[in-house]
Motif scaffolding. Structure first.
Motif, PDB file in Angstrom:
ATOM      1  N   ARG A 135      -9.731  10.074  -5.734  1.00 21.49           N
ATOM      2  CA  ARG A 135      -9.215   9.657  -4.946  1.00 21.49           C
ATOM      3  C   ARG A 135      -9.719   9.130  -3.635  1.00 21.49           C
ATOM      4  O   ARG A 135      -9.115   8.338  -3.387  1.00 21.49           O
ATOM      5  N   LEU A 136     -10.037   8.619  -3.363  1.00 19.88           N
ATOM      6  CA  LEU A 136     -11.069   8.319  -2.354  1.00 19.88           C
ATOM      7  C   LEU A 136     -11.555   6.397  -2.729  1.00 19.88           C
ATOM      8  O   LEU A 136     -10.850   5.360  -1.602  1.00 19.88           O
ATOM      9  N   ARG A 137     -11.813   6.478  -4.506  1.00 21.65           N
ATOM     10  CA  ARG A 137     -11.916   4.911  -4.286  1.00 21.65           C
ATOM     11  C   ARG A 137      -9.959   4.468  -4.960  1.00 21.65           C
ATOM     12  O   ARG A 137      -9.825   3.633  -4.591  1.00 21.65           O
ATOM     13  N   SER A 138      -8.987   5.369  -4.953  1.00 13.67           N
ATOM     14  CA  SER A 138      -7.958   5.278  -5.789  1.00 13.67           C
ATOM     15  C   SER A 138      -7.237   4.545  -3.759  1.00 13.67           C
ATOM     16  O   SER A 138      -6.420   3.005  -4.027  1.00 13.67           O
ATOM     17  N   ILE A 139      -7.763   5.706  -2.840  1.00 15.34           N
ATOM     18  CA  ILE A 139      -7.152   4.835  -1.256  1.00 15.34           C
ATOM     19  C   ILE A 139      -8.004   3.505  -0.998  1.00 15.34           C
ATOM     20  O   ILE A 139      -6.750   2.387  -0.399  1.00 15.34           O
ATOM     21  N   GLU A 140      -8.931   3.463  -0.898  1.00 15.35           N
ATOM     22  CA  GLU A 140      -9.761   2.504  -0.839  1.00 15.35           C
ATOM     23  C   GLU A 140      -8.776   1.046  -1.955  1.00 15.35           C
ATOM     24  O   GLU A 140      -8.586  -0.081  -1.530  1.00 15.35           O
ATOM     25  N   ALA A 141      -8.411   1.393  -2.739  1.00 13.41           N
ATOM     26  CA  ALA A 141      -8.335   0.254  -3.862  1.00 13.41           C
ATOM     27  C   ALA A 141      -6.985   0.011  -3.172  1.00 13.41           C
ATOM     28  O   ALA A 141      -6.530  -0.850  -3.599  1.00 13.41           O
ATOM     29  N   ALA A 142      -5.522   1.268  -3.395  1.00 16.36           N
ATOM     30  CA  ALA A 142      -4.460   0.558  -2.541  1.00 16.36           C
ATOM     31  C   ALA A 142      -4.375   0.178  -1.126  1.00 16.36           C
ATOM     32  O   ALA A 142      -3.927  -0.749  -1.122  1.00 16.36           O
ATOM     33  N   ALA A 143      -5.967   0.424  -0.812  1.00 16.70           N
ATOM     34  CA  ALA A 143      -5.072  -0.630   0.576  1.00 16.70           C
ATOM     35  C   ALA A 143      -6.043  -1.776   0.800  1.00 16.70           C
ATOM     36  O   ALA A 143      -5.861  -2.572   1.627  1.00 16.70           O
ATOM     37  N   GLY A 144      -6.888  -2.361  -0.645  1.00 14.58           N
ATOM     38  CA  GLY A 144      -7.368  -3.838  -0.149  1.00 14.58           C
ATOM     39  C   GLY A 144      -8.556  -3.411   0.684  1.00 14.58           C
ATOM     40  O   GLY A 144      -9.124  -5.120   0.459  1.00 14.58           O
ATOM     41  N   VAL A 145      -8.747  -2.447   1.171  1.00 17.15           N
ATOM     42  CA  VAL A 145     -10.317  -3.188   1.591  1.00 17.15           C
ATOM     43  C   VAL A 145     -10.955  -1.559   1.972  1.00 17.15           C
ATOM     44  O   VAL A 145     -10.876  -0.887   1.781  1.00 17.15           O
ATOM     45  N   THR A 146     -12.502  -2.157   1.703  1.00 22.34           N
ATOM     46  CA  THR A 146     -13.389  -0.660   1.972  1.00 22.34           C
ATOM     47  C   THR A 146     -13.316  -0.028   3.259  1.00 22.34           C
ATOM     48  O   THR A 146     -13.061  -0.094   4.346  1.00 22.34           O
TER      49      THR A 146
ATOM     50  N   MET B  82       0.971  -1.152  -0.315  1.00 19.28           N
ATOM     51  CA  MET B  82       0.113   0.062  -0.001  1.00 19.28           C
ATOM     52  C   MET B  82       0.968   1.025   0.281  1.00 19.28           C
ATOM     53  O   MET B  82       1.965   1.171   0.584  1.00 19.28           O
ATOM     54  N   ARG B  83       0.702   2.142  -0.969  1.00 21.33           N
ATOM     55  CA  ARG B  83       1.921   3.017  -1.402  1.00 21.33           C
ATOM     56  C   ARG B  83       1.182   4.757  -0.669  1.00 21.33           C
ATOM     57  O   ARG B  83      -0.129   4.723  -1.689  1.00 21.33           O
ATOM     58  N   LEU B  84       0.822   5.152   0.018  1.00 30.12           N
ATOM     59  CA  LEU B  84       0.002   6.560   0.266  1.00 30.12           C
ATOM     60  C   LEU B  84       0.718   7.548   0.873  1.00 30.12           C
ATOM     61  O   LEU B  84       1.451   7.540   1.602  1.00 30.12           O
ATOM     62  N   ASP B  85       0.395   8.672  -0.227  1.00 29.71           N
ATOM     63  CA  ASP B  85       1.193   9.551   0.276  1.00 29.71           C
ATOM     64  C   ASP B  85       0.490  11.000   1.303  1.00 29.71           C
ATOM     65  O   ASP B  85      -0.311  10.744   1.361  1.00 29.71           O
ATOM     66  N   LEU B  86       0.957  11.865   1.950  1.00 30.15           N
ATOM     67  CA  LEU B  86       0.477  12.649   3.560  1.00 30.15           C
ATOM     68  C   LEU B  86      -0.439  13.290   2.801  1.00 30.15           C
ATOM     69  O   LEU B  86      -1.801  13.035   3.321  1.00 30.15           O
ATOM     70  N   ALA B  87      -1.057  13.663   1.088  1.00 31.88           N
ATOM     71  CA  ALA B  87      -1.996  13.991   1.325  1.00 31.88           C
ATOM     72  C   ALA B  87      -2.653  12.902   0.851  1.00 31.88           C
ATOM     73  O   ALA B  87      -3.894  13.741   1.177  1.00 31.88           O
ATOM     74  N   ASP B  88      -3.098  12.158   0.270  1.00 34.43           N
ATOM     75  CA  ASP B  88      -4.387  11.070   0.696  1.00 34.43           C
ATOM     76  C   ASP B  88      -3.987  11.046   1.925  1.00 34.43           C
ATOM     77  O   ASP B  88      -5.812  11.348   2.223  1.00 34.43           O
ATOM     78  N   LEU B  89      -3.482  10.790   3.155  1.00 42.52           N
ATOM     79  CA  LEU B  89      -3.944  11.070   4.217  1.00 42.52           C
ATOM     80  C   LEU B  89      -4.889  11.943   5.283  1.00 42.52           C
ATOM     81  O   LEU B  89      -5.751  12.096   5.392  1.00 42.52           O
ATOM     82  N   GLN B  90      -4.162  13.135   4.890  1.00 43.51           N
ATOM     83  CA  GLN B  90      -4.656  14.751   5.168  1.00 43.51           C
ATOM     84  C   GLN B  90      -6.277  14.641   3.890  1.00 43.51           C
ATOM     85  O   GLN B  90      -7.091  15.202   5.407  1.00 43.51           O
ATOM     86  N   LEU B  91      -6.733  14.131   2.821  1.00 41.94           N
ATOM     87  CA  LEU B  91      -8.026  14.111   2.096  1.00 41.94           C
ATOM     88  C   LEU B  91      -8.378  13.074   2.824  1.00 41.94           C
ATOM     89  O   LEU B  91      -9.930  13.196   3.163  1.00 41.94           O
ATOM     90  N   PHE B  92      -7.998  12.112   3.068  1.00 45.53           N
ATOM     91  CA  PHE B  92      -8.889  10.873   4.091  1.00 45.53           C
ATOM     92  C   PHE B  92      -9.160  11.647   5.252  1.00 45.53           C
ATOM     93  O   PHE B  92     -10.991  11.444   5.873  1.00 45.53           O
TER      94      PHE B  92
END
Length: 298
Positions: A37-48, A1-11
């Motif tokens: 981007r939320l769909r991409s984050i969930e796809a990267a995490a592999g979980v809802t 799973m590759r999440l950057d700081l911008a992804d975490l802030q958005l979430f």
């Protein structure tokens, strides 16, 4: 799973708002972009991570875990940014400042203290060296800056005077020279002396001038402090050469006599010494400005 700081802030914007729409407003992004981007984050995490409801969103158990760790990561990032800013501004880190004996004993303590007191996470490592050694060290690129006397040759470096640093001869009150007001070093080089310890840059400086006259000082004893040295002179053990300001402060207590040294090398000024102001670190520039320095070029 590759999440950057911008992804975490958005979430976290979406989680805290309880709505993708309001989260997009908080993040100052378009709703469509946030949804993608939320769909991409969930796809990267592999979980809802978010449960979509008619009136907003709530986190799943996995989403709670991500939100928890996201807050920790972003908090650590803020702490890191703050610490790096402290280093850049001179509020944290370790500075190494080279100085001769006079600077260490009579100039730096009261000048350095208020600057350092306002920077509780900053450390200063003071290194005592002769002015010649300091110039050599800075010229070789092994030190940023130092405090030397203006008597030193420093052709490749900048010297900025910041304080007077005259040297004086102190003699016992009963000594045959006690009635004089000034004298040349050559006239007293054969007298018995009280010196500073072998680690003293000032004593090395005086010894070097004795050698330039083809002499070696007759040092009866070496003392670690000016206080002890002055006591020895007052008791008649020998003569000594020390900074004029220290000689005057100690004279009333010990009762010796102070004579001016007429040699040019004894009528010195303390100077900041560095190669190029623009290449100094921000903390060092701050310190030198506090000590009386200013941007200068050769």
């Amino acid at each position: 799973m590759r999440l950057d700081l911008a992804d975490l802030q958005l979430f976290l914007c979406v989680v805290d708002a309880g709505s993708i729409t309001q989260g997009a407003v908080r993040a100052n992004l378009a709703l469509a972009s946030v949804s993608e981007r939320l769909r991409s984050i969930e796809a990267a995490a592999g979980v809802t991570l978010l449960q979509r409801l008619p009136r907003g969103v709530i986190t799943t158990e996995a989403g709670d875990a991500l939100a928890h760790h996201a807050r920790l990561i972003l908090r650590q990032q803020a702490l890191l940014r703050g610490e790096l800013q402290d280093f850049a501004s001179g509020a944290q880190g370790t500075l190494r400042l080279y100085a001769n004996t006079s600077a260490l004993t009579q100039f730096l303590p009261h000048r350095l203290a208020p600057w350092l007191a306002t920077r509780p996470r900053l450390h200063v490592e003071l290194k005592e060296r002769t002015s010649v050694e300091i110039v050599r060290t800075i010229t070789a690129g092994l030190a940023e800056a130092g405090i030397v006397t203006d008597a030193v040759e420093a052709q490749e470096l900048i010297l900025q005077p910041i304080a007077r640093d005259h040297l004086a001869l102190i003699v016992p009150a009963t000594h045959h020279l006690a009635r004089q007001t000034s004298i040349r070093f050559a006239e007293i080089v054969d007298e018995p002396f009280v010196g500073l310890s072998s680690a003293s840059a000032l004593q090395d400086h005086i010894d070097a001038h004795a050698r330039s006259l083809g002499k070696a000082l007759n040092l009866r004893i070496r003392m670690k402090t000016f206080e002890g040295l002055c006591e020895m002179v007052a008791q008649g053990v020998g003569l000594s050469i020390i900074p004029l300001d220290i000689a005057r402060r100690q004279q009333r207590r010990h009762g010796y006599r102070t004579l001016a040294l007429s040699d040019g090398w004894a009528r010195r000024q303390l100077c900041l010494c560095y190669r190029d102001w623009q290449t100094l670190s921000a903390p060092m520039r701050s310190l030198l400005e506090h000590l009386g320095g200013a941007p200068a070029t050769r």
